[in-house]
Scaffold this active site. Structure first.
Site, short mmCIF file in Angstrom:
data_model
loop_
_atom_site.label_atom_id
_atom_site.label_comp_id
_atom_site.label_asym_id
_atom_site.label_seq_id
_atom_site.Cartn_x
_atom_site.Cartn_y
_atom_site.Cartn_z
N GLU A 183 0.82 -1.21 0.00
CA GLU A 183 0.00 0.00 0.00
C GLU A 183 0.86 1.26 0.00
O GLU A 183 0.60 2.21 -0.74
CB GLU A 183 -0.90 0.02 1.24
CG GLU A 183 -1.92 -1.08 1.31
CD GLU A 183 -3.14 -0.80 0.44
OE1 GLU A 183 -3.12 0.20 -0.30
OE2 GLU A 183 -4.08 -1.58 0.51
N ARG A 187 0.84 3.74 -3.31
CA ARG A 187 0.12 5.00 -3.09
C ARG A 187 1.05 6.16 -2.80
O ARG A 187 0.98 7.21 -3.45
CB ARG A 187 -0.88 4.83 -1.95
CG ARG A 187 -1.90 3.74 -2.19
CD ARG A 187 -3.01 3.78 -1.16
NE ARG A 187 -3.82 2.58 -1.20
CZ ARG A 187 -5.12 2.54 -0.90
NH1 ARG A 187 -5.73 3.64 -0.53
NH2 ARG A 187 -5.79 1.41 -0.95
N ASP A 332 -4.62 -10.08 -8.09
CA ASP A 332 -4.83 -9.25 -9.27
C ASP A 332 -3.60 -8.61 -9.91
O ASP A 332 -3.25 -8.88 -11.06
CB ASP A 332 -5.87 -8.19 -8.96
CG ASP A 332 -5.62 -7.42 -7.66
OD1 ASP A 332 -4.58 -7.66 -7.03
OD2 ASP A 332 -6.45 -6.58 -7.29
N GLU A 505 -11.82 0.09 -10.88
CA GLU A 505 -11.38 -0.88 -11.89
C GLU A 505 -12.20 -0.86 -13.17
O GLU A 505 -11.65 -1.00 -14.27
CB GLU A 505 -11.36 -2.29 -11.29
CG GLU A 505 -10.26 -2.52 -10.27
CD GLU A 505 -10.60 -1.93 -8.91
OE1 GLU A 505 -9.65 -1.67 -8.12
OE2 GLU A 505 -11.80 -1.72 -8.62
#
Length: 661
Positions: A183, A187, A332, A505
């Site tokens: 993360e 980010r 993913d 998405e």
């Protein structure tokens, strides 16, 4: 007077409404926050927006009367009329005007955060308060840093100036806090690197003199990114080189996951490469590059069948745990970063294209199935491994995949350009067909909900036995608006899955599909999605937008939280979808899994692919040399470790980040 309006005029109120610059906002993880069934009175919730609506109507000729209904107006009526200022599509669509609506939604969100939670990592727009991710932390800039490049792309100069000032004077990563490696990389580090790139490559985007060459703060974003990267490097100091799930920013010590029997998430471990490799390119520090690419070597050396990986991996041994295979949470972005690593280095690392091609072929062989009775293309899961039964479940996270498939098929250029270059054939046509059908399935997730906003998870009806793409390609029907249409029967929305977390998405894939095919249908779908967000997720008193705890009822139950990726990804992709194609041309950039923009570059400064794939036979099994001969010997695909994590892997984890957001 301001912009030609007096302070008390309607125009003046709009100027004030969309030009608050006192404070901005922050928020990260989609964990549980209190929900709200509040039906906010019109006189409170829409007083200011009503003024905005009337002025916009006057300015851009959307002559629709604004409702002045009393507080007890029925909810259905309120939702129908409140955002009438968006108007209806004209015969000739003004995409520039629609793009401005997205910009207004962003400024409403940003200004609400700025006013109520500036400097905090988390923003609750209903309660109008902020919080830090860590009790003893000083703030990571989770929302501010994540939204930097969106501010630039939307040319919001004054708001960017405030954000930059906060980064220069208040952001300090020397904190005794444990952070999620993935993360924080995608980010924070990604946001800073993207801001560095855009401010240097596109100086006319929200121009600030502090960024000018020779200015004292010229390298502010790069310096902050490098400091953060050095603190994150301790996560890679495992026995295998696979990064630990977390790391302490002050000590740079990697920390084994406190859940999942200590395993790291596959997606999280393998989705750090774009960021660290770009930083290596900028600084010339090969250590960043080598640590990041070693992870991919360790993963690939497992030799998993058809390039499909279980969703947990041990940082200690570098081997997989559990059998669960999916492209939703925890799986993913591994696949996303394969093709994007190939594109990032301008095609000079074909090893990643080979891995992508193998994995995509594996997806089509084992995971692409058709719903029943309407034959929608779904990307399913194999919770018990490739030998187990198929599960017709799609996380909304999976909807990144159609856009990524289209990107891989052309490299980012349009289909027409690919054809002219002689790089288009039956294989690419087949991949685009798959991307097209998957995009339709994801769009159906929105159409099937009464709010027009997709659930977090969708299940599908399957035939018995399930029809797979390997059995032959099937066609699906048009998604007509009839609430009793037969196609709706294919979608199964469970009550616990119908929350909406403002995820990007699907609009991400619409953006790629529009850029690559030129089909304006994808822009129209995006506009319908955007209107639903505005209609059903707006917080009262101009505080921004919120997630939904339940999105399949009207009024929806609100979730008092604004995700940072609402600003960093969702609204950015809407803005780009409605923008001209020459804004950030796809063939020149690569976009990370948090929608942060990096340039493509050629290998230089001693950077090169430092590993090779093990030799494989025609079935994809790794070959190893026998001790007594130089002749390669085929070795069967590795069986994953049996651990306690297998017992939890089949649950619907809400992983963080792109694997949660």
């Amino acid at each position: 007077m301001q912009n030609g309006h007096s302070a008390t005029s309607i125009g003046g109120k709009i100027d004030n409404f969309f030009d608050q610059r006192e404070l901005p906002m922050y928020k990260d993880k989609p964990y549980s926050y209190s929900t709200s069934r509040r039906i906010v009175p019109l006189y409170r919730r829409w007083r200011l927006v009503g003024s905005v609506a009337l002025t916009v109507l006057a300015l851009i000729y959307w002559l629709v009367p604004f409702s002045s209904a009393p507080t007890e107006t029925k909810v259905q009526t309120r939702y129908k009329s409140s955002w009438s200022w968006f108007g209806k599509s004209h015969t000739s669509v003004d995409w520039g005007r629609r793009r401005e609506k997205v910009k207004e939604a962003f400024t409403l969100s940003w200004d609400g955060y700025e006013q109520h939670a500036w400097g905090y990592d988390v923003y609750h727009p209903l309660s109008k308060e902020g919080a830090q991710l860590h009790d003893k932390g000083k703030g990571m800039g989770w929302i501010i840093v994540d939204a930097l490049d969106t501010l630039m792309i939307m040319n919001l100069t004054s708001r960017l100036s405030h954000a930059r000032e906060w980064i220069a004077t208040s952001l300090n990563y020397d904190q005794d806090v444990d952070v999620n490696t993935f993360e924080t990389t995608i980010r924070m580090m990604g946001g800073l690197l993207s801001a560095h790139y855009l401010s240097n490559e596109f100086p006319d985007m929200a121009p600030l003199s502090d960024d000018d060459k020779g200015a004292p703060g010229e390298d502010l974003y790069l310096e902050k990114a490098t400091d953060l990267a050095d603190r994150l490097m301790g996560a890679f100091e495992s026995e295998s080189g696979v990064p630990y799930a977390s790391v302490n920013l002050q000590t740079s010590k990697g920390i084994v996951s406190h859940t999942d029997a200590g395993a790291s998430s596959t997606a999280e471990a393998t989705s750090l490469q774009l960021e660290f490799k770009y930083l290596a390119y900028l600084t010339g520090e090969k250590n960043y590059w080598e640590k990041a690419e070693k992870v991919i070597k360790v993963v690939d050396d497992n030799g998993m069948e058809d390039g499909l990986l279980p969703i947990f991996i041990s940082a200690t041994t570098g081997t997989f745990r559990s059998d669960n295979i999916r492209l939703g949470s925890r799986g993913d972005s591994y696949y996303e970063y394969l093709i994007k690593q190939y594109l990032q280095t301008a095609g000079e690392e074909p090893i990643y294209q080979d891995m992508w091609n193998q994995s995509l072929a594996g997806v089509r062989k084992h995971l692409i199935a058709y719903s029943s009775p309407s034959n929608f293309t779904i990307l399913a899961e194999r919770p018990q491994g490739l030998g187990g039964e198929i599960s017709p479940k799609m996380d909304h996270l999976v909807c990144f995949m159609p856009g990524t498939i289209a990107l891989g098929a052309t490299g980012g250029v349009t289909i027409e350009e690919a054809k002219k270059a002689g790089k288009w054939g039956e294989h690419e046509e087949s991949e685009l067909r798959l991307a097209t059908e998957l995009t339709k399935t994801c769009w159906g997730m929105y159409k099937v909900m009464v709010t027009g906003l997709a659930p977090e998870i969708t299940h599908f009806q399957l035939g018995d036995p399930p029809r797979m793409e390997s059995d032959g390609v099937l066609e699906s029907p048009v998604l007509i608006d009839d609430p009793h249409a037969k196609w709706r029967d294919d979608y199964v929305i469970k009550h616990n899955d119908n929350h909406n977390l403002q995820r990007p998405e699907t609009v991400e894939s619409l953006f790629y599909m529009w850029r690559i095919t030129g089909n304006e249908m994808y822009r129209e779908w995006g506009w319908e999605m955007f209107k639903s967000f505005v209609k059903y997720t707006t917080a009262d008193d101009g505080a921004g937008f919120t997630s939904l705890a339940h999105a399949n009822e009207i009024p929806p139950i609100l979730k008092d939280n604004m995700e940072s990726f609402w600003l960093a990804e969702t609204l950015k992709y809407f803005y780009l979808l409605f923008s001209p194609v020459d804004l950030l041309p796809l063939e020149s950039i690569v976009i990370n899994t948090e929608a942060h923009v990096f340039p493509r570059f050629k290998l230089a400064r001693g950077l090169t692919t430092g590993w090779e794939r093990k030799t494989r036979d025609e079935q994809g099994d790794i070959k190893e040399r026998s001790k007594d001969s130089d002749k390669p010997v085929a070795v069967q695909t590795v069986k994953v470790e049996e651990t306690a994590v297998a017992k939890t892997a089949s649950t619907d984890e809400r992983a963080e980040g792109k694997s949660a957001g």
